[in-house]
Design a protein around this motif. Structure first.
Motif, PDB file in Angstrom:
ATOM      1  N   THR A 127       0.829  -1.203   0.000  1.00  0.00           N
ATOM      2  CA  THR A 127       0.000   0.000   0.000  1.00  0.00           C
ATOM      3  C   THR A 127       0.866   1.255   0.000  1.00  0.00           C
ATOM      4  O   THR A 127       0.573   2.217  -0.714  1.00  0.00           O
ATOM      5  N   ALA A 128       1.935   1.240   0.766  1.00  0.00           N
ATOM      6  CA  ALA A 128       2.850   2.387   0.803  1.00  0.00           C
ATOM      7  C   ALA A 128       3.470   2.639  -0.570  1.00  0.00           C
ATOM      8  O   ALA A 128       3.655   3.793  -0.967  1.00  0.00           O
ATOM      9  N   ALA A 129       3.762   1.582  -1.297  1.00  0.00           N
ATOM     10  CA  ALA A 129       4.344   1.726  -2.640  1.00  0.00           C
ATOM     11  C   ALA A 129       3.376   2.440  -3.583  1.00  0.00           C
ATOM     12  O   ALA A 129       3.791   3.294  -4.373  1.00  0.00           O
ATOM     13  N   LYS A 157      10.446   6.195  11.634  1.00  0.00           N
ATOM     14  CA  LYS A 157      11.054   6.851  10.465  1.00  0.00           C
ATOM     15  C   LYS A 157      10.872   6.015   9.205  1.00  0.00           C
ATOM     16  O   LYS A 157      10.899   6.535   8.110  1.00  0.00           O
ATOM     17  N   ASN A 158      10.729   4.707   9.387  1.00  0.00           N
ATOM     18  CA  ASN A 158      10.552   3.806   8.252  1.00  0.00           C
ATOM     19  C   ASN A 158       9.812   2.560   8.724  1.00  0.00           C
ATOM     20  O   ASN A 158       9.483   2.438   9.903  1.00  0.00           O
ATOM     21  N   ILE A 159       9.608   1.655   7.820  1.00  0.00           N
ATOM     22  CA  ILE A 159       8.808   0.464   8.131  1.00  0.00           C
ATOM     23  C   ILE A 159       9.443  -0.416   9.211  1.00  0.00           C
ATOM     24  O   ILE A 159       8.752  -1.059   9.986  1.00  0.00           O
ATOM     25  N   CYS A 160      10.758  -0.393   9.294  1.00  0.00           N
ATOM     26  CA  CYS A 160      11.466  -1.212  10.295  1.00  0.00           C
ATOM     27  C   CYS A 160      11.228  -0.709  11.718  1.00  0.00           C
ATOM     28  O   CYS A 160      11.349  -1.472  12.671  1.00  0.00           O
ATOM     29  N   TRP A 167       6.966  10.061  -1.281  1.00  0.00           N
ATOM     30  CA  TRP A 167       7.403   9.437  -0.030  1.00  0.00           C
ATOM     31  C   TRP A 167       6.975  10.257   1.186  1.00  0.00           C
ATOM     32  O   TRP A 167       6.707   9.708   2.256  1.00  0.00           O
ATOM     33  N   GLU A 168       6.891  11.554   1.051  1.00  0.00           N
ATOM     34  CA  GLU A 168       6.551  12.407   2.190  1.00  0.00           C
ATOM     35  C   GLU A 168       5.205  12.032   2.805  1.00  0.00           C
ATOM     36  O   GLU A 168       5.041  12.126   4.025  1.00  0.00           O
ATOM     37  N   VAL A 169       4.262  11.610   1.996  1.00  0.00           N
ATOM     38  CA  VAL A 169       2.947  11.234   2.515  1.00  0.00           C
ATOM     39  C   VAL A 169       3.064   9.959   3.356  1.00  0.00           C
ATOM     40  O   VAL A 169       2.526   9.884   4.470  1.00  0.00           O
ATOM     41  N   VAL A 170       3.773   8.980   2.837  1.00  0.00           N
ATOM     42  CA  VAL A 170       3.984   7.721   3.581  1.00  0.00           C
ATOM     43  C   VAL A 170       4.760   8.015   4.859  1.00  0.00           C
ATOM     44  O   VAL A 170       4.407   7.546   5.945  1.00  0.00           O
ATOM     45  N   LYS A 171       5.790   8.808   4.727  1.00  0.00           N
ATOM     46  CA  LYS A 171       6.638   9.163   5.871  1.00  0.00           C
ATOM     47  C   LYS A 171       5.809   9.852   6.959  1.00  0.00           C
ATOM     48  O   LYS A 171       6.004   9.584   8.151  1.00  0.00           O
TER      49      LYS A 171
END
Length: 64
Positions: free
Chosen positions: A16-18, A39-42, A26-30
């Motif tokens: 979904t993020a992709a 900060k990220n998916i991890c 990326w700013e929207v996902v971030k």
């Protein structure tokens, strides 16, 4: 949450993020990740995965 459940949530979030990233950047996902202190998916907390997916999916659905 089992390891398999976590893996499935992560896969769903990545997919979904992709889509969101490809359309809006990326700013929207971030910004979604940052609302959950990541900060990220991890960095995502496993307990937040369903809510994060829901937010990203709602954004993706609005793109259709």
């Amino acid at each position: 949450m089992t390891t398999n459940e976590r893996r499935n949530w992560i896969i769903n979030i990545e997919n979904t993020a992709a889509v969101v990233e490809s359309q809006l950047g990326w700013e929207v996902v971030k910004s979604v990740f940052e609302r959950y202190g990541a900060k990220n998916i991890c960095d995502l907390n496993p307990k937040d995965l369903p809510e994060i997916f829901s937010e990203l999916y709602a954004i993706e659905s609005d793109l259709r």
